[in-house]
Design a protein around this motif. Structure first.
Motif, short mmCIF file in Angstrom:
data_model
loop_
_atom_site.label_atom_id
_atom_site.label_comp_id
_atom_site.label_asym_id
_atom_site.label_seq_id
_atom_site.Cartn_x
_atom_site.Cartn_y
_atom_site.Cartn_z
N ASP A 107 2.92 -6.95 9.80
CA ASP A 107 3.39 -6.39 11.07
C ASP A 107 4.64 -7.19 11.45
OD1 ASP A 107 3.88 -5.86 13.77
OD2 ASP A 107 1.80 -5.23 14.07
N THR A 108 5.81 -6.59 11.29
CA THR A 108 7.05 -7.36 11.50
C THR A 108 7.34 -7.58 12.98
OG1 THR A 108 8.31 -5.32 11.31
CG2 THR A 108 8.13 -6.65 9.32
N LEU A 109 6.69 -6.87 13.86
CA LEU A 109 6.90 -7.12 15.30
C LEU A 109 6.07 -8.33 15.75
CD1 LEU A 109 6.99 -3.51 16.81
CD2 LEU A 109 8.90 -5.02 16.25
N LEU A 110 4.84 -8.42 15.23
CA LEU A 110 3.97 -9.55 15.61
C LEU A 110 4.13 -10.72 14.64
CD1 LEU A 110 0.68 -7.60 16.49
CD2 LEU A 110 2.44 -8.43 18.04
N GLY A 111 4.77 -10.47 13.48
CA GLY A 111 4.92 -11.52 12.47
C GLY A 111 3.57 -11.92 11.87
N GLN A 112 2.67 -10.93 11.75
CA GLN A 112 1.33 -11.25 11.24
C GLN A 112 0.98 -10.37 10.04
OE1 GLN A 112 -1.35 -10.47 14.46
NE2 GLN A 112 -0.93 -12.42 15.46
N PRO A 113 0.22 -10.91 9.10
CA PRO A 113 -0.23 -10.06 7.99
C PRO A 113 -1.28 -9.05 8.49
CG PRO A 113 -1.13 -12.27 7.76
CD PRO A 113 -0.25 -12.29 8.97
N VAL A 114 -1.31 -7.89 7.87
CA VAL A 114 -2.28 -6.85 8.27
C VAL A 114 -3.16 -6.54 7.06
CG1 VAL A 114 -2.53 -4.45 9.06
CG2 VAL A 114 -0.58 -5.83 9.84
N ASP A 115 -4.47 -6.48 7.29
CA ASP A 115 -5.41 -6.00 6.26
C ASP A 115 -6.30 -5.00 6.98
OD1 ASP A 115 -7.49 -5.47 4.59
OD2 ASP A 115 -8.12 -7.56 4.31
N LEU A 116 -5.98 -3.73 6.80
CA LEU A 116 -6.67 -2.69 7.58
C LEU A 116 -7.53 -1.86 6.63
CD1 LEU A 116 -6.63 -1.30 10.46
CD2 LEU A 116 -5.01 0.29 9.46
N THR A 117 -8.79 -1.66 7.01
CA THR A 117 -9.66 -0.84 6.18
C THR A 117 -9.69 0.58 6.76
OG1 THR A 117 -11.00 -2.78 5.76
CG2 THR A 117 -11.96 -0.67 5.13
N VAL A 118 -9.41 1.55 5.93
CA VAL A 118 -9.37 2.95 6.41
C VAL A 118 -10.15 3.85 5.44
CG1 VAL A 118 -7.15 2.75 7.61
CG2 VAL A 118 -7.18 3.38 5.20
N ASP A 119 -10.41 5.07 5.91
CA ASP A 119 -11.15 6.05 5.08
C ASP A 119 -10.21 6.81 4.17
OD1 ASP A 119 -13.33 5.42 6.68
OD2 ASP A 119 -12.78 6.98 8.13
N LEU A 120 -8.96 6.98 4.66
CA LEU A 120 -8.02 7.85 3.94
C LEU A 120 -6.61 7.31 4.15
CD1 LEU A 120 -7.94 10.79 2.56
CD2 LEU A 120 -7.27 11.63 4.81
N VAL A 121 -5.78 7.41 3.09
CA VAL A 121 -4.37 7.03 3.23
C VAL A 121 -3.52 8.26 2.91
CG1 VAL A 121 -2.46 5.71 2.19
CG2 VAL A 121 -4.64 4.57 2.69
N VAL A 122 -2.53 8.52 3.76
CA VAL A 122 -1.63 9.66 3.53
C VAL A 122 -0.22 9.10 3.30
CG1 VAL A 122 -0.76 11.83 4.47
CG2 VAL A 122 -3.04 11.04 5.12
N LEU A 123 0.31 9.34 2.11
CA LEU A 123 1.64 8.83 1.77
C LEU A 123 2.70 9.88 2.10
CD1 LEU A 123 0.89 7.34 -1.80
CD2 LEU A 123 0.93 6.12 0.39
N ALA A 124 3.65 9.50 2.95
CA ALA A 124 4.77 10.41 3.27
C ALA A 124 5.79 10.26 2.14
CB ALA A 124 5.37 10.03 4.62
#
Ligand code: FAD
Ligand code: SF4
Ligand code: SF4
Ligand code: SF4
Ligand code: SF4
Ligand code: SF4
Ligand code: SF4
Length: 671
Positions: free
Chosen positions: A491-508
């Motif tokens: 997250d470049t606004l918070l300067g923190q790494p993100v590890d998010l668990t989701v059910d589905l990923v949609v690639l644009a």
């Protein structure tokens, strides 16, 4: 009696272009230098040569000084050569007695930190132009009649709009698509941003219109095989691919009364061959005899001969309609048109090449186009968004923007695909509307919501509860047991790494020019820019035109754009393409090859070299000589450069003119 040749009397005009040129080049010094060149009678400068006062200077100078030639040192001839030709003509000279020295794009702009060098280069450019101007001759454009017909290649929303505009202007229009139906990508969409209109509801009436319009000759399942000719007179050979099914008209022509395909679907029901359906991106099956999608125009079935086993069951089911011909072969036809619009659209970049995001490795990573089909009521799941791994409704979905776009790694595309920010916002909205309690997460670099009402749409999706995380997704991994996905990013606004668990990923996923389009583009003599999109004649002054006279561009084939921009450009292209047709004739620039018959040995080698089939050998006074069909000649110079006997003379680029330019460059420097 031949007219006595006047001594050259040349006028040179140096443009400041505000500070574009004058910021790097000492214009006064260049103008004074120009005055010293052989044959130069007058040298002047002006802030903006293309303005009315600038052009008036040329006009007056020709009249007051009885000039024989004009040189303008300014921008690229691509921008203003026609402007200054007109000014030269206004002054009473033949417009081809004009030469342009490019001291802006090729000098001031590239040497802006070297004023002395840029000034010296401007002097060289002007000296070379003056040497040519001294040898310029009167030339006369060739006027050719224009066929009262046009062709549009590609029947997506852009091609459909262009064809309807041309047809409504009273022009016979051939509308060609390689697929068995019109509609293009827009047929695959569910709703459209920012108004959220149903895509099919807007498109289907237009599809029906092109199918019915008396001025439109619709040719689906057809491709361009060969192109000959020039503006006003293109001879285009079409390959009508074997469809294996007769239309009612074709059946009547064959004497089958009341026959031909009526779209009843009885054949589909009995066909034993099942293949993935490309319209549904493989998420639904289709038979070897099929309609491309339920709203096809025209409503005619098609046999996929690559998978058909010729069992004949469909023929039996079709019965008395006798619509199916399993021995049908491709058919060819050549049609004549005056102008052409290319509207061949785009394909989705194969995002599996970006291995870090797991497309085609993990079931629950899908593309945005697959999302469109899944959320669409007429799609493979009847509009139920599901996780492909288990058919469950996803509750947490990550949308990965700029997937393969704005990517300088060499694997993806460096450009912005322009509509994926907006359709991802639309997808987030659709999800939240359909699945209570679901949460979309949008991973973005920047949100580009540049169109009318687009920024407002962005705010609306924020208010509806979508979560935005600014940062490029580094990689995606799958939990092998649950098939859930871990999205890793910063997250470049918070300067923190993100590890998010989701059910589905949609690639644009990025878009790219339609597969296999290059040979078609080349047949029409259209170039492409570095990124592969077809190249417009000028990005600002001629965005629908190409460098081939009579060939125009509409829609995404020229570069990524959404539906409103596609339709707007299509209307522009249709207007431009209709002008020569309504004028009834066009003038061709007279840069033709000419044969000096006394020197021609009739070897015929140039005939095979000409890329435009403009040359032929003919019998004259008992010997074979080369003859040019001027209207076909594009002045490329290939034949002139090759002829072993020096028998080819290139108008406006004659050998003496070119030698004089080289001499001026090599011998005539100031220092
Ligand atoms: P296309 O739709 O690609 O049509 C080109 C046609 O040319 C096709 O029919 C093709 O078969 C034909 N063709 C190609 N090559 C040849 C050939 N050699 N000979 C003959 N025919 C040929 N835009 C919006 O404004 N709103 C939205 O909500 C929206 N959502 C989108 C969602 C997704 C997932 C995607 C990927 C795009 C979305 N778009 C949206 C963009 C929209 O799809 C395009 O703007 C639009 O389809 C461009 O139309 P086109 O006619 O230029 O090209
Ligand atoms: Fe600028 Fe070209 Fe016009 Fe001069 S002629 S002002 S260089 S655009
Ligand atoms: Fe067309 Fe014959 Fe098939 Fe019916 S059975 S859809 S008429 S080809
Ligand atoms: Fe299907 Fe081909 Fe058999 Fe017809 S002949 S039913 S299209 S496999
Ligand atoms: Fe990225 Fe948005 Fe441009 Fe698409 S439109 S490439 S998502 S910035
Ligand atoms: Fe041969 Fe030159 Fe004559 Fe062509 S013009 S036929 S190359 S001699
Ligand atoms: Fe053909 Fe020669 Fe004309 Fe080029 S210049 S198009 S090779 S005739």
């Amino acid at each position: 009696m031949a007219e006595e040749k006047k001594q050259p009397r040349i006028g040179v005009f140096v443009c400041h272009c505000g500070t574009n040129i004058a910021g790097s080049i000492d214009v006064k010094a260049v103008q004074e230098y120009a005055r010293t060149l052989p044959g130069v009678i007058v040298a002047d400068d002006y802030q903006y040569m293309c303005s009315t006062p600038g052009q008036t200077k040329i006009d007056n100078a020709i009249k007051e000084n009885d000039l024989t030639g004009v040189v303008v040192a300014a921008c690229s001839p691509r921008l203003h050569e026609p402007t200054f030709r007109t000014a030269t003509k206004e002054g009473g000279l033949n417009p081809f007695r004009f030469e342009m020295a490019n001291i802006r794009e090729q000098d001031a702009w590239v040497h802006m930190h070297d004023n002395a060098g840029a000034t010296a280069k401007a002097k060289d450019a002007i000296r070379i132009a003056v040497a040519k101007a001294a040898l310029l001759e009167d030339l006369y454009p060739k006027s050719v009649p224009v066929e009262h017909a046009a062709m549009v290649v590609g029947a997506g929303v852009g091609g459909i709009q262009a064809a309807l505009d041309l047809a409504n202007a009273g022009i016979k229009t051939y509308l060609i698509d390689k697929l068995p139906t019109v509609g293009g990508r827009m047929s695959q969409l569910d709703k459209t941003f920012p108004t959220l209109d149903c895509s099919q509801c807007i498109l289907t009436p237009k599809m029906v219109d092109v199918g019915r319009h008396p001025n439109i000759d619709l040719r689906t399942y057809t491709e361009v095989e060969a192109v000959e000719g020039y503006i006003g007179n293109f001879d285009i050979t079409l390959r009508k691919k074997a469809r294996g099914v007769l239309t009612p008209t074709e059946a009547t022509e064959k004497g089958i009364v009341g026959g031909g395909c009526n779209g009843c679907g009885d054949c589909d029901a009995v066909c034993p061959v099942i293949k993935p359906n490309p319209f549904e991106l493989g998420m639904k099956p289709r038979k070897a005899i099929y309609i491309y999608h339920p709203q096809v125009t025209p409503l005619i079935y098609t046999v996929d001969f690559d998978s058909c086993i010729k069992c004949g069951l469909c023929v039996e089911a079709c019965g008395e309609k006798k619509a199916i011909d399993l021995d049908m072969a491709d058919a060819f036809e050549t049609v004549k048109v005056g102008t052409v619009i290319l509207a061949t659209g785009y394909d989705i970049f194969p995002i599996e090449k970006k291995r870090e995001w797991g497309y085609k490795q993990f079931d629950n990573v899908i593309t945005s186009l697959e999302f469109e089909r899944l959320i669409c009521a007429s799609g493979p799941t009847g509009g139920h968004l599901i996780r492909p791994s288990d058919g469950q409704t996803p509750k947490k979905v990550a949308f990965v923007l700029c997937a393969g776009s704005r990517d300088n790694t060499g694997v993806g595309k460096p450009y912005c695909s322009r509509f994926c920010c907006m359709y991802s916002l639309k997808h987030a909205h659709q999800m939240m509307e359909k699945i209570p309690g679901c949460q979309p997460y949008i991973f973005y670099m920047d949100i580009r919501s540049f169109g009318k009402q687009y920024e407002e749409f962005y705010y609306r999706i924020q208010d509806e509860g979508a979560k935005f995380i600014r940062g490029r997704v580094a990689n995606i991994l799958e939990d092998a047991k649950t098939k859930d996905l871990h999205v890793y990013a910063e997250d470049t606004l918070l300067g923190q790494p993100v590890d998010l668990t989701v059910d589905l990923v949609v690639l644009a996923a990025a878009i790219e020019p339609t597969q296999g389009i290059d040979p078609v583009r080349k047949m029409f003599g259209v170039s492409c820019s570095q990124d592969g999109w077809m190249l417009e004649a000028h990005p600002k002054l001629n965005p629908c035109g190409t460098t081939t006279a009579g060939v125009f561009l509409a829609g995404v084939c020229q570069g990524p754009k959404d539906i409103p921009d596609t339709v707007a450009q299509a209307e522009g292209a249709a207007s431009a393409a209709s002008i020569p047709i309504h004028m009834g004739k066009v003038e061709l620039e007279p840069y033709f090859a000419q044969c000096i018959e006394e020197k021609c040995a009739g070897c015929g080698m140039c005939v095979n070299l000409c890329p435009y089939s403009a040359l032929a050998l003919v019998e004259k006074d008992g010997k074979q000589v080369m003859q040019v069909t001027e209207a076909k000649c594009k002045g490329c110079g290939t034949c002139g450069g090759f002829c072993p006997g020096g028998a080819i003379y290139m108008q406006h680029f004659t050998t003496p003119q070119i030698v004089a330019q080289i001499d001026a460059f090599l011998l005539g420097g100031e220092e």
